[in-house]
Write an enzyme that holds these catalytic residues in place. Sequence first.
Site, PDB file in Angstrom:
ATOM      1  N   ASN A  34       0.962  -1.180   0.007  1.00  0.00           N
ATOM      2  CA  ASN A  34      -0.075   0.077   0.165  1.00  0.00           C
ATOM      3  C   ASN A  34       1.048   1.214   0.014  1.00  0.00           C
ATOM      4  OD1 ASN A  34      -1.865   2.061   0.552  1.00  0.00           O
ATOM      5  ND2 ASN A  34      -2.581   1.331   2.540  1.00  0.00           N
ATOM      6  N   LYS A  45       0.148   4.297  -0.399  1.00  0.00           N
ATOM      7  CA  LYS A  45      -0.719   5.626   0.054  1.00  0.00           C
ATOM      8  C   LYS A  45      -0.464   6.621  -0.567  1.00  0.00           C
ATOM      9  CE  LYS A  45      -0.334   3.121   4.808  1.00  0.00           C
ATOM     10  NZ  LYS A  45      -0.429   3.313   6.287  1.00  0.00           N
ATOM     11  N   HIS A  48      -9.865   0.456   4.701  1.00  0.00           N
ATOM     12  CA  HIS A  48      -8.355   0.766   5.553  1.00  0.00           C
ATOM     13  C   HIS A  48      -8.681   1.658   6.768  1.00  0.00           C
ATOM     14  CE1 HIS A  48      -4.395   2.221   6.543  1.00  0.00           C
ATOM     15  NE2 HIS A  48      -3.993   1.197   5.625  1.00  0.00           N
ATOM     16  N   GLU A  58      -7.338   4.125   7.810  1.00  0.00           N
ATOM     17  CA  GLU A  58      -7.170   5.741   7.571  1.00  0.00           C
ATOM     18  C   GLU A  58      -8.393   6.040   6.791  1.00  0.00           C
ATOM     19  OE1 GLU A  58      -3.219   5.375   5.582  1.00  0.00           O
ATOM     20  OE2 GLU A  58      -2.589   4.849   7.489  1.00  0.00           O
ATOM     21  N   GLU A  99      -5.475  -5.768  10.076  1.00  0.00           N
ATOM     22  CA  GLU A  99      -4.572  -4.443  10.530  1.00  0.00           C
ATOM     23  C   GLU A  99      -4.950  -3.642  11.873  1.00  0.00           C
ATOM     24  OE1 GLU A  99      -2.544  -3.324   6.853  1.00  0.00           O
ATOM     25  OE2 GLU A  99      -4.413  -1.984   6.964  1.00  0.00           O
ATOM     26  N   GLY A 154       1.899   2.019  10.977  1.00  0.00           N
ATOM     27  CA  GLY A 154       2.905   3.288  11.178  1.00  0.00           C
ATOM     28  C   GLY A 154       3.451   3.368  12.503  1.00  0.00           C
ATOM     29  N   SER A 172       3.151  -2.329  10.271  1.00  0.00           N
ATOM     30  CA  SER A 172       4.523  -2.021  10.760  1.00  0.00           C
ATOM     31  C   SER A 172       5.458  -3.482  10.243  1.00  0.00           C
ATOM     32  CB  SER A 172       4.769  -1.886  12.238  1.00  0.00           C
ATOM     33  OG  SER A 172       4.304  -0.604  12.541  1.00  0.00           O
TER      34      SER A 172
HETATM   35  P1  PGA Z   1       2.606   0.414   7.800  1.00  0.00           P
HETATM   36  O1  PGA Z   1       1.131   0.733   7.165  1.00  0.00           O
HETATM   37  O2  PGA Z   1       3.345  -0.839   7.278  1.00  0.00           O
HETATM   38  O3  PGA Z   1       3.507   1.490   7.405  1.00  0.00           O
HETATM   39  O4  PGA Z   1       2.451   0.358   9.189  1.00  0.00           O
HETATM   40  C1  PGA Z   1       0.343  -0.572   6.782  1.00  0.00           C
HETATM   41  C2  PGA Z   1      -0.804  -0.244   6.288  1.00  0.00           C
HETATM   42  O5  PGA Z   1      -1.406   1.007   6.545  1.00  0.00           O
HETATM   43  O6  PGA Z   1      -1.347  -0.999   5.558  1.00  0.00           O
END
Ligand code: PGA
Length: 256
Positions: A9, A11, A98, A100, A170, A176, A216
Site C-alpha cells: 500500500n 498510500k 483501510h 485511514e 490491521e 505506522g 509495521s
Molecule cells: P505500515 O502501514 O506498514 O506503514 O504500518 C500498513 C498499512 O497501513 O497498511
Amino acid sequence: MSTKLVVGNLKMNLISPAERESYLQSFQKEFASKKIDNTEVVICPAAVHLEQFAKELKMKAVSVGAQNAFWEEKGSFTGEISPLMAKNAGVSHVIVGHSERRKYFAESDEIVNVKIKAVLKSGLKPVLCIGETLEQRNDGSMAEVLTMQIKKGLDGVSALDVQKAVVAYEPVWAIGSDKTPTSDELLQVKILIRKTLADIYGLENAEKVKILYGGSVKADLVKDVCLEPELDGVLVGRESLNPNEFLKIVEIIDKK
Ligand code: PGA
C-alpha cells in the site's frame, strides 16, 4: 499449497511522475533478480498512477490494486473513482475499509459493505481491512469489533463471491507505529476470522478466503507476523515504498 499474497500500500506517496518512474524502474530491476514461484504481489499506488503502474508492471506474479473506490459505477460523484474505472485502468484488487479511510473519511462498516459489493460486481477482488483500536484492545471488545467488521463488511456477499475476497487484519495501533502483535495473538485472530467466515459461509468456503496481516511489517518480522501464525501473506505500508525491502518480504514468504 495455496498461493501466498503480498499487498503493498503506497498510500499518498510518489508525488511526481519522476518519482513514479524511478520507483517503477527500481521495482522492475529488483524483481528481475528474484525468483518468485508461489506468491502473488499486488502493488497499490495512488489513483493517478494506476494506469501507468499497470502498463509498466507486466510481470506474471505482479498486479496492481487501488487503495479505494466508490460504490457507484459512474456519474456525478465529484472526486471519486469507480471500481469499473479502476478495472479499466488495469487493476485487479481494491483495498476497502483501510483504517485511514475509516478515520479521515468516516467510512462506516455500512459504507465498506456497499464498496465491497461494488468491487465484486465489477469483477475485482476486495481486500477488506479490519482491526481494533488500542482502546478496544484494552477494554476487551476486540473480538466483538473484529467479528462485526467482518459480518457487516460482507453482509449480503454470496459464498461464491466471498472466495474472491481477502481479509487483512490491521490493528489500528500497529499501523505506522513499529509495534506488532505476537505470533500467538495473530494465530488467535486468524482462528477468529476463519470461524466468523465459517459461521456465515461454511468451512470449505471460509478456507478459500486469504487472511493477511498488516501493520509495521518489515522483512525481519515476517517470521513472527506471517510464517509462525501461518497466515496467507501480509499487507505492507511504509516498507513497500522501498522495492528492495518490499521484495525481500515477498521472497521470504515465497521461499517458506
Ligand atoms: P505500515 O502501514 O506498514 O506503514 O504500518 C500498513 C498499512 O497501513 O497498511
